[in-house]
Scaffold this active site. Structure first.
Site, PDB file in Angstrom:
ATOM      1  N   HIS A  96       0.833  -1.197   0.000  1.00  0.00           N
ATOM      2  CA  HIS A  96       0.000   0.000   0.000  1.00  0.00           C
ATOM      3  C   HIS A  96       0.870   1.250   0.000  1.00  0.00           C
ATOM      4  O   HIS A  96       1.817   1.358   0.776  1.00  0.00           O
ATOM      5  CB  HIS A  96      -0.924   0.032   1.224  1.00  0.00           C
ATOM      6  N   SER A  97       0.567   2.194  -0.898  1.00  0.00           N
ATOM      7  CA  SER A  97       1.253   3.483  -0.992  1.00  0.00           C
ATOM      8  C   SER A  97       2.746   3.241  -1.256  1.00  0.00           C
ATOM      9  O   SER A  97       3.110   2.612  -2.239  1.00  0.00           O
ATOM     10  CB  SER A  97       0.992   4.296   0.273  1.00  0.00           C
ATOM     11  N   MET A  98       3.621   3.726  -0.380  1.00  0.00           N
ATOM     12  CA  MET A  98       5.050   3.448  -0.556  1.00  0.00           C
ATOM     13  C   MET A  98       5.298   1.946  -0.702  1.00  0.00           C
ATOM     14  O   MET A  98       6.155   1.509  -1.484  1.00  0.00           O
ATOM     15  CB  MET A  98       5.830   3.982   0.637  1.00  0.00           C
ATOM     16  N   SER A 123      -1.630  -1.060  -4.121  1.00  0.00           N
ATOM     17  CA  SER A 123      -2.738  -0.300  -3.534  1.00  0.00           C
ATOM     18  C   SER A 123      -2.318   1.140  -3.255  1.00  0.00           C
ATOM     19  O   SER A 123      -1.223   1.395  -2.741  1.00  0.00           O
ATOM     20  CB  SER A 123      -3.172  -0.974  -2.220  1.00  0.00           C
TER      21      SER A 123
END
Length: 265
Positions: A96-98, A123
Site C-alpha cells: 500500500h502506498s510506498m 494499492s
C-alpha cells in the site's frame, strides 16, 4: 523456489503461520507504517494464505536502526530475504502506498533472478513510471505532521503523544524521502498479473496514474476503485480481503479458501 520455510525474523513478521497454505502473501507497509498494520490481514486470511508482513528499519522493535531512505535499497534487501528463507511456495506481493513501490521493485528483482512472483497487488499508489513534484520530506516536523493528518492514516493518539510523535518522525521523513526521490529504472515489464486498488477520492492517485500500471506488466491487469481516500482500505477491508482471495485464487487455484473478512484495524 526451494528455500525452506522460515519463522519471523528482523525483516519479516509471520503473525499467523499457515504452513499448509499453497501461497504466501507478502505485505509491504505504507510510508511511516509498520508490519503490525497487516496483523488483521494475517488473522483474516490464515490458514488459507501464509501472510508475511515486512518490517522496515526505524520503527517499532527496529526503532534503534537507521531508516532506509531508498525504495531501491529496501527492495534489494527484501528480495534477498525472501529468496533466502521464504521462497518455498509461490509469492504474491501486496503493498500500500510506498509499499506498492517497494513491492513492485521486489517483483522486478525476483523476475530478474529467475524466481518471479506469482502476482502483484498495488494499492493506493500511482504507477512507477508516473511522477509528481513532491517535497514533503524536506519540510519541517510540523509540515510532515500536517501531511500525515491530511492522509488520515495515523491514529489520533499518536498526534496526542508528543514523545511518540517525535520518535516516529525520523522514519516518516525517511520514507517520504524514499518515495519522493524514487526514479523508475526502465526494464522488462513484469510477467506476472498485476491488480491495482485505489480509493476514488485519493489525492495521491488519479485514474490515469492508476491505469498507467498496465504498462508495467505483460500479464493480465485489473484496476479496482473503492469509495474513500488514501486509506480507503481500512473502511473497505472486507472488499479488499475478498479481492486478495480472488486474486490469489486466479494466480494459484490451490490457494482457494474461505473465511470471514475482518477490519484492517
Amino acid at each position: 523456489m526451494t528455500a525452506a520455510p522460515a519463522q519471523s525474523n528482523v525483516w519479516a513478521r509471520r503473525y499467523h503461520p499457515a504452513p499448509d497454505a499453497a501461497v504466501r502473501l507478502v505485505c509491504f507497509p505504507h510510508a511511516g507504517g509498520s508490519a503490525t498494520f497487516y496483523f488483521p490481514v494475517a488473522r483474516a486470511l490464515s490458514p488459507d494464505l501464509d501472510v508475511l508482513a515486512v518490517q522496515y528499519p526505524g520503527r517499532q522493535d527496529r526503532h534503534t536502526e537507521a531508516p532506509v531512505d531508498s525504495v531501491h535499497a529496501l527492495a534489494d534487501v527484501v528480495t534477498d530475504e525472501l529468496l533466502a528463507g521464504w521462497a518455498d511456495r509461490p509469492l504474491v506481493l501486496f503493498g500500500h502506498s510506498m509499499g506498492a513501490m517497494v513491492a513492485y521493485e521486489v517483483a522486478a528483482r525476483l523476475q530478474e533472478r529467475g524466481a518471479p512472483a506469482a502476482g502483484l497487488i498495488a494499492s493506493g499508489r500511482r504507477a512507477p513510471s508516473t511522477y509528481r513534484d513532491e517535497n514533503v520530506h524536506a519540510a519541517d516536523d510540523e509540515g510532515i505532521v500536517a501531511e500525515m493528518k491530511r492522509m488520515q492514516g495515523t491514529d489520533d493518539q499518536v498526534f496526542a503523544d508528543e514523545e511518540v510523535l517525535r520518535m516516529i518522525l525520523p522514519a516518516v521523513r525517511s520514507d517520504y524521502r524514499a518515495v519522493e526521490t524514487y526514479q523508475h529504472r526502465p526494464g522488462p515489464p513484469l510477467r506476472c498479473p498485476v491488480t491495482v486498488l485505489v480509493g476514488g477520492d485519493d489525492p495521491q492517485v488519479t485514474p490515469e496514474e492508476a491505469q498507467a500500471w498496465e504498462r508495467h506488466t505483460d500479464a493480465p491487469f485489473r484496476l479496482r476503485t473503492y469509495p474513500g481516500g488514501h486509506f480507503y482500505l481500512v473502511a473497505q477491508a472486507p472488499a479488499v480481503l475478498r479481492e486478495i482471495r480472488e486474486f490469489t485464487d486466479s494466480v494459484h487455484p490451490a490457494g482457494e479458501g474461505g473465511g470471514a473478512a475482518t477490519p484492517l484495524r
